[in-house]
Design an enzyme around this catalytic site. Sequence first.
Site, PDB file in Angstrom:
ATOM      1  N   CYS A  82      50.135 -30.824  24.105  1.00  0.00           N
ATOM      2  CA  CYS A  82      50.448 -29.332  23.624  1.00  0.00           C
ATOM      3  C   CYS A  82      51.322 -28.920  24.414  1.00  0.00           C
ATOM      4  O   CYS A  82      52.510 -30.005  24.594  1.00  0.00           O
ATOM      5  CB  CYS A  82      48.866 -28.914  24.020  1.00  0.00           C
ATOM      6  SG  CYS A  82      48.336 -27.030  23.978  1.00  0.00           S
ATOM      7  N   HIS A 191      44.951 -31.950  20.950  1.00  0.00           N
ATOM      8  CA  HIS A 191      44.650 -31.890  22.105  1.00  0.00           C
ATOM      9  C   HIS A 191      43.236 -32.963  21.789  1.00  0.00           C
ATOM     10  O   HIS A 191      41.918 -33.199  20.964  1.00  0.00           O
ATOM     11  CB  HIS A 191      42.892 -30.216  22.447  1.00  0.00           C
ATOM     12  CG  HIS A 191      44.459 -29.741  22.514  1.00  0.00           C
ATOM     13  ND1 HIS A 191      44.119 -29.388  23.980  1.00  0.00           N
ATOM     14  CD2 HIS A 191      44.684 -28.424  22.123  1.00  0.00           C
ATOM     15  CE1 HIS A 191      45.162 -27.695  24.704  1.00  0.00           C
ATOM     16  NE2 HIS A 191      44.851 -27.360  23.563  1.00  0.00           N
ATOM     17  N   GLU A 193      41.778 -34.903  23.698  1.00  0.00           N
ATOM     18  CA  GLU A 193      40.799 -34.491  24.612  1.00  0.00           C
ATOM     19  C   GLU A 193      39.642 -34.144  23.889  1.00  0.00           C
ATOM     20  O   GLU A 193      38.028 -34.084  24.474  1.00  0.00           O
ATOM     21  CB  GLU A 193      41.337 -34.144  25.891  1.00  0.00           C
ATOM     22  CG  GLU A 193      41.024 -32.651  26.622  1.00  0.00           C
ATOM     23  CD  GLU A 193      42.706 -31.892  25.569  1.00  0.00           C
ATOM     24  OE1 GLU A 193      42.527 -30.754  25.811  1.00  0.00           O
ATOM     25  OE2 GLU A 193      43.360 -32.600  25.434  1.00  0.00           O
TER      26      GLU A 193
END
Length: 213
Positions: A82, A191, A193
Amino acid sequence: MKIAVVDYGMGNLRSVTKALEHVAGDAAEIILTADPAVVAAADKVVFPGQGAMPDCMRELEARGLKQAVLDAAKTKPFLGICVGAQLLFEFSEEGDTPGLGVFKGKVIRFPADKMHDEHGQKLKVPHMGWNEMFILKDHPLWAGIPDGERFYFVHSYHFVPADDIAVIESAYPYRFAAAVARANIFAIQCHPEKSHNAGLKLLENFVHWNGCF
């Protein structure tokens, strides 16, 4: 093997660290650190980021981590996430902020005159939510992830590389570089994650990546 997650106070640090711990198992020790010496000693480095780029750059410098990140990007398997990916470029329109200059190119805001869909409906900025990822070039970190897989985005700015380093594109509404790669560095706008199984696969691939591309 030790993987350092760079903590400069400006990232989704807990989620990134926990996701890496989940996929690494016994293969690697995941270390969340604000210590430049620990970053320097790590085998691999993850550079997350969240928030405004001027704030991120200021905190990186204030905490003495700028040079450690630059050194790691030269020599180690390195993953930018990011705003951590955006910081690798030369300049951002967000606050007219100089970046780290690892990659040539700039970071721009989604232009208001292009923010409409095929029916003329206005699209919101920030670009937030799930979006498809289209493979431009095969990369070891994308192994096992199909073309068109959806990842999670939250951003108002995106990078525009000056060199031919884009490996993944997305679209909102026009195509833009969503991931870039060169040698030992992979940097992604979205992202992983927060991107469920596909994102975990990318992070697992990073854990086992030797840094070659």
